[in-house]
Design an enzyme around this catalytic site. Structure first.
Site, PDB file in Angstrom:
ATOM      1  CB  THR A 139      40.978  41.121  38.580  1.00 31.78           C
ATOM      2  OG1 THR A 139      40.147  40.039  39.005  1.00 31.78           O
ATOM      3  CG2 THR A 139      41.659  40.749  37.278  1.00 31.78           C
ATOM      4  CG  ASP A 169      31.349  41.734  41.070  1.00 37.05           C
ATOM      5  OD1 ASP A 169      32.244  41.108  41.657  1.00 37.05           O
ATOM      6  OD2 ASP A 169      31.120  42.940  41.270  1.00 37.05           O
ATOM      7  N   GLY A 207      30.650  46.017  41.939  1.00 36.47           N
ATOM      8  CA  GLY A 207      30.312  46.378  43.307  1.00 36.47           C
ATOM      9  C   GLY A 207      30.463  45.251  44.303  1.00 36.47           C
ATOM     10  N   GLY A 208      31.075  44.151  43.847  1.00 32.42           N
ATOM     11  CA  GLY A 208      31.329  43.047  44.782  1.00 32.42           C
ATOM     12  C   GLY A 208      32.178  43.488  45.961  1.00 32.42           C
ATOM     13  CD  GLU A 229      34.723  49.344  41.501  1.00 29.79           C
ATOM     14  OE1 GLU A 229      35.607  48.566  41.859  1.00 29.79           O
ATOM     15  OE2 GLU A 229      33.533  49.000  41.386  1.00 29.79           O
TER      16      GLU A 229
HETATM   17  C1  5RP Z   1      34.544  46.083  43.428  1.00 28.40           C
HETATM   18  C2  5RP Z   1      34.358  45.559  42.072  1.00 28.40           C
HETATM   19  C3  5RP Z   1      35.327  44.541  41.579  1.00 28.40           C
HETATM   20  O1  5RP Z   1      35.930  45.018  40.414  1.00 28.40           O
HETATM   21  C4  5RP Z   1      34.598  43.265  41.326  1.00 28.40           C
HETATM   22  O2  5RP Z   1      33.976  42.862  42.533  1.00 28.40           O
HETATM   23  C5  5RP Z   1      35.526  42.149  40.826  1.00 28.40           C
HETATM   24  O3  5RP Z   1      36.418  41.792  41.833  1.00 28.40           O
HETATM   25  P1  5RP Z   1      37.439  40.590  41.660  1.00 28.40           P
HETATM   26  O4  5RP Z   1      38.421  40.999  40.617  1.00 28.40           O
HETATM   27  O5  5RP Z   1      38.056  40.446  43.039  1.00 28.40           O
HETATM   28  O6  5RP Z   1      36.653  39.380  41.270  1.00 28.40           O
HETATM   29  O7  5RP Z   1      33.441  45.887  41.354  1.00 28.40           O
HETATM   30  O8  5RP Z   1      33.511  46.933  43.803  1.00 28.40           O
END
Ligand code: 5RP
Length: 237
Positions: free
Chosen positions: A33, A90, A101-102, A109
């Site tokens: 995103t 997430d 942290g996904g 961040e």
């Molecule tokens: C990465 C993150 C991302 O912002 C979170 O995982 C959301 O990712 P996405 O927009 O692909 O669902 O925290 O460390």
């Protein structure tokens, strides 16, 4: 579903860039995103709708993407402020506490989110939850030499922690900082994110965990209504 989710992400990413004004120092988040938001920002710069933007990225992913789009970048150390940071999440609970942290980028961040005068979170509606950690595991970045010790200490705290394994590479995920990630499940979810964030970060060997507590100013939610993607400004409870 994937297509609808992409549409929600696209809508919310676009909406968030409306908050960026010329002259701003902008924190650029990570994940799919946030990547759409960076692309939308790059397009605005190319069309001349925005000028004099400085980006501060939160990952290797964001750095490469922003550079490709010609977005001027500075490091966290080089900037005197961050006016606005925009990032994905997430999980988002009703009081705007987050799991992030996904993408294993939560150390950088959180540094950017803490520094930002305003932190805006962009998610699709699948990310909204009543209680954190019932669905998504909590990422904890650890020093490679300490992962087993931290895993044991997390177990004593009631968390089942598994080392995140890489895809298309043998062995674990290695973060942009060269560390490892434990993904942790607390039975029943996380009841007190504020206390848990501090307790986990207090374990020697832990760099940072993915609980973002009392940092978020606004949550923009991409959703599908009547087959059309729109954006909702989530009220805080
Ligand atoms: C990465 C993150 C991302 O912002 C979170 O995982 C959301 O990712 P996405 O927009 O692909 O669902 O925290 O460390």
């Amino acid at each position: 579903m994937a297509d609808l989710q992409d549409q929600m992400k696209q809508a919310v990413a676009q909406a968030a860039t409306e908050q960026i004004q010329s002259g701003m120092v902008v924190g650029l988040g990570s994940g799919s995103t946030a990547a759409l938001m960076i692309q939308a920002l790059g397009a605005k710069l190319q069309r001349g709708e925005l000028t004099d933007i400085t980006g501060v990225t939160t990952s290797f992913q964001g750095e490469v993407l922003a550079a490709e789009l010609g977005i001027p970048l500075q490091s966290l150390n080089a900037v005197d402020r961050i006016d606005l940071a925009i990032d994905g999440a997430d999980e988002v609970d009703p009081s705007f506490q987050l799991i992030k942290g996904g993408g294993a980028c939560h150390v950088q961040e959180k540094l950017v989110a803490v520094r930002a005068k305003r932190f805006v979170v962009v998610v699709d509606s699948t990310k909204l939850v009543d209680t954190l950690n019932l669905g998504f595991l909590l990422p904890v970045e650890v020093l490679p030499g300490a992962w087993r010790q931290v895993q044991g200490q997390l177990r004593e705290m009631g968390g089942d922690a598994q080392l995140r394994m890489a895809v298309k590479k043998a062995g674990p995920v290695v973060t942009d900082q060269g560390n490892l990630v434990l993904d942790v499940k607390f039975a029943g979810g996380i009841g007190n994110p504020e206390a848990l964030e501090k307790d986990i970060n207090n374990l020697p060997g832990v760099l940072e965990n993915g609980l973002f507590v009392n940092l978020t100013d606004q949550v923009l939610v991409g959703e599908i209504t009547g087959g059309v993607a729109g954006v909702r400004d989530l009220p805080k409870r």
